[in-house]
Design an enzyme around this catalytic site. Sequence first.
Site, PDB file in Angstrom:
ATOM      1  N   THR A 158       0.869  -1.187   0.000  1.00 21.94           N
ATOM      2  CA  THR A 158       0.000   0.000   0.000  1.00 21.94           C
ATOM      3  C   THR A 158       0.904   1.234   0.000  1.00 21.94           C
ATOM      4  O   THR A 158       1.313   1.699  -1.048  1.00 21.94           O
ATOM      5  CB  THR A 158      -0.972  -0.001   1.196  1.00 21.94           C
ATOM      6  OG1 THR A 158      -0.242  -0.186   2.404  1.00 21.94           O
ATOM      7  CG2 THR A 158      -2.016  -1.091   1.049  1.00 21.94           C
ATOM      8  N   LYS A 184       4.217  -6.922   4.028  1.00 24.85           N
ATOM      9  CA  LYS A 184       3.949  -5.538   3.671  1.00 24.85           C
ATOM     10  C   LYS A 184       3.632  -4.782   4.943  1.00 24.85           C
ATOM     11  O   LYS A 184       3.127  -5.338   5.919  1.00 24.85           O
ATOM     12  CB  LYS A 184       2.808  -5.417   2.663  1.00 24.85           C
ATOM     13  CG  LYS A 184       1.432  -5.833   3.147  1.00 24.85           C
ATOM     14  CD  LYS A 184       0.662  -4.794   3.907  1.00 24.85           C
ATOM     15  CE  LYS A 184       0.618  -3.479   3.155  1.00 24.85           C
ATOM     16  NZ  LYS A 184       0.019  -2.412   4.029  1.00 24.85           N
ATOM     17  N   THR A 195       2.569  -6.851  12.003  1.00 24.66           N
ATOM     18  CA  THR A 195       2.766  -6.121  10.775  1.00 24.66           C
ATOM     19  C   THR A 195       1.400  -6.126  10.146  1.00 24.66           C
ATOM     20  O   THR A 195       0.509  -6.789  10.651  1.00 24.66           O
ATOM     21  CB  THR A 195       3.802  -6.748   9.842  1.00 24.66           C
ATOM     22  OG1 THR A 195       3.936  -5.892   8.713  1.00 24.66           O
ATOM     23  CG2 THR A 195       3.398  -8.110   9.374  1.00 24.66           C
ATOM     24  N   GLU A 282       6.585   4.810   7.273  1.00 23.13           N
ATOM     25  CA  GLU A 282       6.198   5.956   6.442  1.00 23.13           C
ATOM     26  C   GLU A 282       7.038   7.186   6.776  1.00 23.13           C
ATOM     27  O   GLU A 282       7.012   7.690   7.895  1.00 23.13           O
ATOM     28  CB  GLU A 282       4.708   6.233   6.627  1.00 23.13           C
ATOM     29  CG  GLU A 282       3.855   5.126   6.019  1.00 23.13           C
ATOM     30  CD  GLU A 282       2.398   5.179   6.423  1.00 23.13           C
ATOM     31  OE1 GLU A 282       1.587   4.541   5.732  1.00 23.13           O
ATOM     32  OE2 GLU A 282       2.074   5.838   7.425  1.00 23.13           O
ATOM     33  N   ASN A 405       0.093  10.369   5.538  1.00 22.28           N
ATOM     34  CA  ASN A 405      -1.169   9.989   6.164  1.00 22.28           C
ATOM     35  C   ASN A 405      -2.248  11.051   6.009  1.00 22.28           C
ATOM     36  O   ASN A 405      -3.439  10.741   6.008  1.00 22.28           O
ATOM     37  CB  ASN A 405      -0.928   9.650   7.639  1.00 22.28           C
ATOM     38  CG  ASN A 405      -0.277   8.294   7.781  1.00 22.28           C
ATOM     39  OD1 ASN A 405      -0.927   7.275   7.653  1.00 22.28           O
ATOM     40  ND2 ASN A 405       1.027   8.287   8.003  1.00 22.28           N
ATOM     41  N   SER A 410      -6.574  10.558  -0.635  1.00 24.16           N
ATOM     42  CA  SER A 410      -6.734  11.435  -1.794  1.00 24.16           C
ATOM     43  C   SER A 410      -6.133  10.829  -3.042  1.00 24.16           C
ATOM     44  O   SER A 410      -5.477   9.831  -3.007  1.00 24.16           O
ATOM     45  CB  SER A 410      -6.147  12.798  -1.517  1.00 24.16           C
ATOM     46  OG  SER A 410      -5.049  12.798  -0.712  1.00 24.16           O
TER      47      SER A 410
END
EC number: 2.3.1.35
Length: 410
Positions: A158, A184, A195, A282, A405, A410
């Site tokens: 993702t 992932k 995870t 991230e 985030n 969007s």
Amino acid sequence: MALEISRLFPQNIQELPSLSGVRIATAEAGIKYKDRTDLLFIVFDKSASVAGVFTRSKCPSAPVEHCRISLPHGVARGVVVNSGNANAFTGRKGKQTVDTIICAAANALKVKKNEIFIASTGVIGEPMEASSIVNLLPSMAKTAKEGNWLEAAKAIMTTDTFPKLATRRFDCGGETITINGIAKGAGMIAPDMATMLSFVVSDAAISSQMLQSMLSEAVQESFNSITVDSDTSTSDTLMMFATGKESFPCITSKTDPRYEVFSKQLRALLHELALQVVCDGEGARHLIEVHVIGATTDNTAKIIALSIANSPLVKTAIAGEDANWGRVVMAVGKAGVEVDRDLLTIWFGEHRLAINGERDPEYCEEKIGAYMQNKHITIRVDIGLGTGKATVWSCDLTKEYVMINGDYRS
């Protein structure tokens, strides 16, 4: 939104060997992402034993609930995984979607429904239509081929910036055994399990009971010892499958010497995958390793280590390459377990910053400043009360995390 590849990206992405009787297919279902694969179908030509560890969230996804119900059956013939939609908090329709996909996969492989497992990752709370997946499964079952592990890892991503894979090949009781794993995860990563998704397959023969025991033990030192943002996903799923070489007698007891041989390799593989998840946190720019020693018990040591690793103030200090060890003191103090302020000793790397409840007399800002520019930062804390110890891994908290985030839907 195109994401910049993490600067902690591994230099070499491993090529995983094929496993006999394990076939993989990927496809573009268009669930959320355009012009990329988002659907994975793993097919076992013969029955595989299965084990699983799932989220402890009180709001689990519909796929997690299905896997929990089917797991006691102990047999797997297929796994369907999609990215882009978590199918979580989707009510009765979410369960119907799972049932529809499971039926389609079982029909495509001509197997029982409780031999099909499913996982989903992505946006929470958005209804997911089954049709885009169901329509692809018959052709995927036919075109699935051995190998294809890299494509499998890519299909379940993702906000990940790189695919996560690991493999081990080793001697186990005179037989060469292979374990392959993919994972992932980049955000919503916190212990128990955690995870977001991981799938591990071996050609060893292991009973489902022993496989579950091995997996539950191994996860404690790997996926249950990492954190990116302290948020536990609704969809966390770690599943393991053993296809069973005919030349390898089945492991059915912990007293079998091969049990520990295999478990050691499994722990190493899961640890490698877990660190890849943290390195792809991230917006991450630093890997943080937190060692706590001298606690009253191992459990209290882990509580303290997680308090440090999850602290936004500690994580932002690391992002800013600022050795603000006072924030570590704060995180230790708020952990809610027994500590003695006047016994604390703190190191960043080999640099001792505080001892016996105050700043080290030999503290040197220049030396520690140079150390903080490293990609891998180690924080070590001696509580001074006992022999309890623990290690957890995390990453820093950057402006990019907020951007990723903030723009996620969007």
